[in-house]
Design an enzyme around this catalytic site. Structure first.
Site, PDB file in Angstrom:
ATOM      1  N   LYS A   1      41.828  21.624  69.481  1.00  0.00           N
ATOM      2  CA  LYS A   1      41.688  22.889  70.201  1.00  0.00           C
ATOM      3  C   LYS A   1      42.935  23.746  70.006  1.00  0.00           C
ATOM      4  CE  LYS A   1      43.394  20.518  74.282  1.00  0.00           C
ATOM      5  NZ  LYS A   1      43.018  19.678  75.410  1.00  0.00           N
TER       6      LYS A   1
ATOM      7  N   TYR B   1      69.702  44.308  74.018  1.00  0.00           N
ATOM      8  CA  TYR B   1      69.261  45.094  75.165  1.00  0.00           C
ATOM      9  C   TYR B   1      70.068  44.760  76.415  1.00  0.00           C
ATOM     10  CZ  TYR B   1      65.065  46.612  72.668  1.00  0.00           C
ATOM     11  OH  TYR B   1      64.204  47.180  71.778  1.00  0.00           O
TER      12      TYR B   1
HETATM   13  C1  PLP Z   1      43.617  18.536  75.553  1.00  0.00           C
HETATM   14  C2  PLP Z   1      42.812  17.430  76.002  1.00  0.00           C
HETATM   15  C3  PLP Z   1      43.076  16.117  75.573  1.00  0.00           C
HETATM   16  C4  PLP Z   1      44.283  15.745  74.762  1.00  0.00           C
HETATM   17  O1  PLP Z   1      45.425  15.694  75.575  1.00  0.00           O
HETATM   18  P1  PLP Z   1      46.874  15.299  75.028  1.00  0.00           P
HETATM   19  O2  PLP Z   1      47.707  15.147  76.230  1.00  0.00           O
HETATM   20  O3  PLP Z   1      47.295  16.398  74.143  1.00  0.00           O
HETATM   21  O4  PLP Z   1      46.675  14.019  74.285  1.00  0.00           O
HETATM   22  C5  PLP Z   1      42.184  15.136  75.937  1.00  0.00           C
HETATM   23  N1  PLP Z   1      41.098  15.417  76.724  1.00  0.00           N
HETATM   24  C6  PLP Z   1      40.836  16.653  77.174  1.00  0.00           C
HETATM   25  C7  PLP Z   1      39.654  16.885  78.042  1.00  0.00           C
HETATM   26  C8  PLP Z   1      41.694  17.704  76.856  1.00  0.00           C
HETATM   27  O5  PLP Z   1      41.456  18.930  77.320  1.00  0.00           O
END
Ligand code: PLP
Length: 814
Positions: A483, A709
């Site tokens: 993702k 700035y």
């Molecule tokens: C993002 C996510 C993961 C992975 O989590 P990490 O801490 O990056 O390993 C697993 N399950 C769900 C539902 C997530 O949203």
């Protein structure tokens, strides 16, 4: 190479089970993806700690590969191919390489040491190539696998070899010595850093020296500690910059962009100019000079050739090109071996249907031109290249051997015609010898953005995946979360690598992300964590699998699947066990079950929940409760529905902290990208992303002046500053400015001074020797995203995913 299978069996001491042995083997492969695999290939199914190439054999047989070296015959494949059964396929590959090496008799240089192996090898190749047909290790192929593959590249026309050997633990060098069998040895140096693979420094020295058991001479930097371990019968040829008793004594003077070496050898003195000033390059050039002296080159030739040494770029880089092209930049070498590797890489990376190769004249193949270009043409055909652009007067003569080829005598002719070539939506491999200056072509084809890049190390991703695999029960499946554009690291490229590693699932947050992966040709099952109802039709169209977390969503999805008259469409049921984000609560489960019972348009592929604090052991009791609640609730569903879905709850931290919670699958996220919430674990991981930029401008400020700035940095002593073209719009948080954070220039910390601007930031480089245009590391190994996250009170996830889309991602393999 043309060796009959019949002759190979006794060499490997293999048990043969198959159809026929009267087959000529002319290609050795360990890469299941290579399009160069064919019926004359012998495929060695290498078994790594977490990766077993036996799983690819079925696919390979259907693609026409017939001959395999294996430790067992995979189910149902008996009688489908020729199998050479051995105890260990890696040792078999090494045995074969050593047998093959013995068929040739010419001088071979073997190089080992902690640093500089590849550069010394590439430079020697350049320095000696006018006089020999050299076979050398491609890229940095110096491992237990890389060395045999390098040596197997020898053909009957070579008359000189240069191979490098790298080891990480005791017992490895003996194998490599048998394969390389060097007659001239070079020991570049031995770092004093403690290596995990060795008990102590003397064990490390002894092991490395094993490469030189049978050499006629060993070239090295004079060093009493090392010499104490060298057997007296081995002749050494040493150099030094401080010990006049060395065979060759160097005194060096460095200038702005070159150095002069004063050299004393056998009472003769002479001078050589070298186009480098850094210590490492000078040492590397000294090893080269000694080799040339040993080979009896005259001083004029040495001086002339050494003055032309160049920086070595060993990595294949993937870059974004104009008009939605993808470039694979290998613009510094064009020998036959590395062409094969680059074409395999092209196949593994391709994102577009169309593949183009831009290729210069090829040198040093050891072959007659006619024969060489016939072989190149074979390679190009088997790799299904759609268009070949030949540059150079020799290759141009053979252009008719290639399908769909255009030719130019020079790089400049190509550039003049560039506008007519219509590069668009294709993957372009750019491969040329140095003096063709193909970097000009890369510049033309590269998408123009500012000079900041996020470099992604694909090898590190494989390493990290394998690390987590090694923590799982063998039957536990893996879903990798890609993702948010692969946690900022790139979506398609990483997904493609994961597909090769045969992970079981990919996870994305939204349907759009899944659609992009499908459009790029990813076929793995993809779960969508947060499918919006408006995206349901496209979820089905693109064969994505929604996570369903509410009755409302379930009913809506069922309605659509029924309209489309689908049956058993895969869905994933999310249970809320305490995260309180998405999911069915305990009391709704009976209603959920009754709806699921009544509908066969959908099928529960998996049941999942998410842990709120698997990284933080102070919440251990809470986490264990989540795990047991998940077990109870999911069991209830499976029992009542009589189904056997995949159950999963673990994210990265849970893989390490709660191994009992693996159920049937884990969901690996941040760990893949090289970040762990545990310091010890971070050491086991490899850094994946390095955010780099350059120095735009350097200035010197006097007391009383200010920077940036609101004048938030006031100069209190004369200060040299550098301006870097990256700012908060690129994702660098303003909290990292004003003395909190730093960047790395020439390996030294340069504190960020004043406020970070939208597109730029300023650093203090008073103590650092640097120039405009020099490289700047914003994050990577140091400072790590974890360090930055701590300092500015956030988490690594936020830093990684904040890097803006306008920062170009460049993917590479070591
Ligand atoms: C993002 C996510 C993961 C992975 O989590 P990490 O801490 O990056 O390993 C697993 N399950 C769900 C539902 C997530 O949203």
């Amino acid at each position: 190479m043309a060796i009959s299978l019949h002759n190979i069996i006794p060499v490997l001491n293999a048990d043969f089970q198959g159809i026929e042995t009267d087959i000529h083997i002319n290609n050795i492969s360990i890469d299941s993806r290579s399009l160069q695999n064919n019926e004359n290939t012998l495929f060695f199914a290498i078994v790594g700690p977490n990766n077993d190439a036996h799983i690819y054999i079925g696919d390979l047989i259907s693609k026409g590969v017939k001959n395999f070296v294996v430790t067992y015959i995979p189910q149902r494949l008996k009688d489908k191919a020729n199998f050479l059964i051995v105890e260990n396929t890696l040792f078999a590959l090494q045995k074969f390489a050593s047998y093959y090496r013995n068929l040739f008799h010419f001088p071979v240089i073997g190089i080992t040491g902690s640093n500089g192996k590849t550069i010394v090898k590439e430079w020697l190749n350049f320095l000696l190539s006018p006089d020999y047909n050299i076979i050398r290790s491609p890229k940095s192929y110096n491992s237990q696998v890389g060395v045999p593959l390098s040596v197997i590249g020898i053909n009957e026309h070579h008359n000189f070899g240069i191979f490098e050997a790298g080891i990480s633990t005791k017992g490895e060098m003996e194998n490599l010595q048998k394969i390389i069998q060097p007659s001239i040895g070079i020991l570049t140096n031995i770092g004093t850093a403690h290596d995990e693979g060795f008990a102590d420094i003397s064990e490390k020295i002894k092991e490395k020296l094993k490469l030189f058991t049978n050499v006629e001479v060993l070239i090295l930097n004079k060093n009493k500690t090392i010499e104490a371990f060298i057997k007296s019968e081995i002749k050494t040829f040493t150099w030094s910059t401080n010990d006049k008793s060395a065979d060759v004594f160097f005194q060096k003077k460095t200038f702005d962009d070159y150095s002069i070496l004063n050299i004393t050898n056998e009472e003769k003195c002479f001078k050589i100019q070298i186009p480098f000033t850094d210590e490492a390059s000078l040492e590397n050039s000294m090893h080269c000079i000694l080799t040339m002296l040993y080979l009896k080159y005259d001083l004029d030739t040495i001086e002339h050739r050494v003055s032309q040494l160049f920086p070595v770029e060993m990595r294949l880089k993937v870059k974004k090109g104009i008009n939605n092209c993808t470039l694979i930049d290998d613009s510094y070498s064009a020998d036959f071996q590395s062409l094969k590797i680059a074409l395999d890489f092209l196949e593994n990376q391709k994102q577009h249907l169309k593949k183009t190769l831009i290729l210069s004249d090829i040198y040093q193949s050891g072959l007659e031109d006619e024969n060489l270009y016939a072989r190149v043409s074979q390679l190009i055909i088997s790799n299904k290249i759609n268009r070949v652009i030949c540059i150079g007067d020799i290759i141009s003569k053979y252009k008719n051997k290639f399908l769909n080829a255009i030719s130019y005598v020079s790089t400049n002719d190509f550039i003049d015609d560039f506008e007519n070539l219509d590069f668009a939506n294709e993957t372009i491999l750019i491969k040329g010898s140095r003096h063709f200056e193909f970097e000009k072509i890369v510049t033309l084809l590269e998408e123009k953005t500012h000079e900041t890049v996020l470099e992604i190390n694909l090898n590190a991703i494989s390493h990290n995946l394998n690390y987590y695999k090694s923590k799982l029960n063998p039957e536990t499946k893996i879903m990798v979360m890609v993702k948010a554009f692969g946690y900022g690291s790139g979506g398609f490229e990483i997904a493609k690598l994961l597909a090769h590693h045969k992970v079981d699932y990919l996870g994305v947050a939204f349907a759009d992300e899944g659609i992009e992966l499908r459009q790029a040709g990813i076929e793995l099952p993809i779960m969508v964590l947060n499918p919006e109802m408006t995206s349901f039709p496209s979820i089905i169209q693109y064969n994505l699998e929604p996570e369903i977390y509410s009755i409302r969503g379930l009913k809506a999805f069922i309605k659509i699947t029924e309209q489309k008259e689908l049956t058993n469409y895969p869905i994933h049921i999310k249970i809320n066990t305490g995260m309180n984000r998405l999911g069915f609560d305990d009391e709704i489960i009976p209603e959920l079950i009754s709806i699921l019972q009544k509908n066969d348009s959908i099928q529960v592929k998996s049941i999942l929940s998410h842990l709120a604090a698997s990284d933080d052991l102070t919440h251990d009791i809470f986490t264990k409760k989540q795990i047991s609640d998940f077990d109870i609730i999911s069991s209830k569903i499976t029992r009542e529905l009589k189904i056997y879905p995949i159950r999963h709850i673990s994210n990265t931290s849970a893989i390490s902290n709660y191994p009992q919670a693996q159920f049937d699958m884990v969901r690996l996220g941040i760990g893949l990208y090289g970040v762990s919430n545990d310091i010890n674990e971070t050491e086991e991981l490899e850094n994946v992303g390095t955010l780099k930029s350059i120095i735009s401008q350097i200035r010197t400020l006097d007391i009383g002046e200010s920077v940036g700035y609101s004048r938030r940095f006031m100069v209190e002593k004369p200060t040299k500053t550098a301006t870097i073209p990256i700012g908060y719009a690129d994702g660098i948080s303003r909290s990292w400015g004003n003395g909190v954070g730093y960047v790395l220039i020439n390996e030294q910390k340069a504190p960020i001074i004043g406020s970070i601007c939208m597109d730029m930031l300023m650093v203090d480089v008073t103590e650092i020797n640097c120039f405009e245009g020099n490289e700047v590391v914003i994050f990577g190994k140091n400072p790590s995203v974890t360090t930055i996250a701590k300092a500015i009170n956030t988490i690594p996830y936020e830093i990684l995913t904040s890097i803006s889309g306008r920062v170009k991602r460049v993917f590479y393999r070591e």
